[in-house]
Design an enzyme around this catalytic site. Sequence first.
Site, PDB file in Angstrom:
ATOM      1  N   ASP A  60      54.385 -68.710 -30.322  1.00 16.01           N
ATOM      2  CA  ASP A  60      52.982 -69.024 -30.555  1.00 16.01           C
ATOM      3  C   ASP A  60      52.637 -68.690 -32.004  1.00 16.01           C
ATOM      4  OD1 ASP A  60      52.842 -66.277 -30.755  1.00 16.01           O
ATOM      5  OD2 ASP A  60      51.359 -65.995 -29.180  1.00 16.01           O
ATOM      6  N   ASP A  74      49.788 -66.325 -34.116  1.00 18.28           N
ATOM      7  CA  ASP A  74      48.772 -65.294 -33.893  1.00 18.28           C
ATOM      8  C   ASP A  74      47.943 -65.095 -35.160  1.00 18.28           C
ATOM      9  OD1 ASP A  74      50.090 -64.113 -31.260  1.00 18.28           O
ATOM     10  OD2 ASP A  74      51.691 -64.246 -32.742  1.00 18.28           O
ATOM     11  N   ASP A 126      47.076 -67.527 -30.571  1.00 20.52           N
ATOM     12  CA  ASP A 126      46.384 -66.299 -30.162  1.00 20.52           C
ATOM     13  C   ASP A 126      45.414 -65.908 -31.261  1.00 20.52           C
ATOM     14  OD1 ASP A 126      47.511 -65.857 -27.743  1.00 20.52           O
ATOM     15  OD2 ASP A 126      48.737 -64.147 -28.335  1.00 20.52           O
TER      16      ASP A 126
END
Length: 329
Positions: free
Chosen positions: A204, A206, A258
């Site tokens: 992902d 962040d 995120d």
Amino acid sequence: QIDEAEVVAFSVPSYACLRRTTLDNHNPVLTDALSLLAENAELSDEDGRGVAFRRAAAVLKALPEPVTGVTQLRGLPCLGGHSLRVIRDILENGASSEVEFTKQSERFKALKVLTDIFGVGAKTAERWIRDGIHSLHQLQESGQTLNRAQQAGLEHYDDLKQPVTKAEADAIGEIVEEAVVSVLPGAQITLIGGFRRGKLTGHDVDFLITHPEEGREVGLMPKVVSWLESQVKLSGTKQTENTPEDTGHRRWRAVRVDLVVSPISQFAFALLGWTGSKLFERELRRWAGHEKAMSLSSHALYDNKQVNTLHYAVLPKRVFFVIVAGKNP
Ligand code: GTP
Ligand code: MN
Ligand code: MN
């Protein structure tokens, strides 16, 4: 016969946060095996065993060259009997029977497939497996109710399984920055997580968001999410414009993002706490507690003897330095 004098012996500090960690792993076969056992333990609600395997893998990752024999490992920290058995199996037989058995087991395979869906944790996967659901197809046929995150996770399963590249992370950073600055001028965003540690890919992207004036960040998150939803048609993090090839625009794909918002007074702790890795953070907190009698979190650092006073809040640079020294030498 091994000539002891020719064996390279390694020395590694026992707290992971005190090691110089590079991105070069000279023992990927061993660390992959131990990480798989860690993952299996974590998915089976055996966190203690999971941490033990993670610690063992981290020690091997810190070694300056490939391990050729178990004698080299003498005196190294965090290598318990179980991990050593796995390592010996691989060094002597080319593979660990336990790892191979785990990899092939229906239970592990099902837990992996199901928890790879964004929004699905070990508990949910466990429940589904008990209901006879082992695959995405069986899940779709089952009529199980999925929450919004899980629906998006299932819909974009293949996209979300693809590693995110640094270039993609930077492109997403520009979008997020535009969103953040549009709803709160002066706000600042910082790349955190694996990419801040210099990794080239991640599962992902962040970001940490703050504003130099304390309190201005309150209520920011829902505004950022609304802006993103209205401007780039996301479901979570997705934009699905199938632009024709000849325009030269690449198709966007689903990427997990995120976002963390922190008041500026906690920024240093949030930055440190969300840069990772997970094991580094865990070890840093253990070290703070056991060796310094202090409590570290993503919000603050406390002296345990004076629990009411916030420590180091006025020295964020020093806290920042810890991670630069430890993770990005
Ligand atoms: P990849 O995403 O796979 O590249 O690795 P990563 O290191 O970026 O992992 P991840 O995105 O899962 O987490 C990044 C950092 O956020 C790590 O330091 C985690 O410890 C931290 N983190 C993740 N989830 C939480 C959470 O729920 N609470 C807190 N406080 N920290 C978290
Ligand atoms: Mn990450
Ligand atoms: Mn993350």
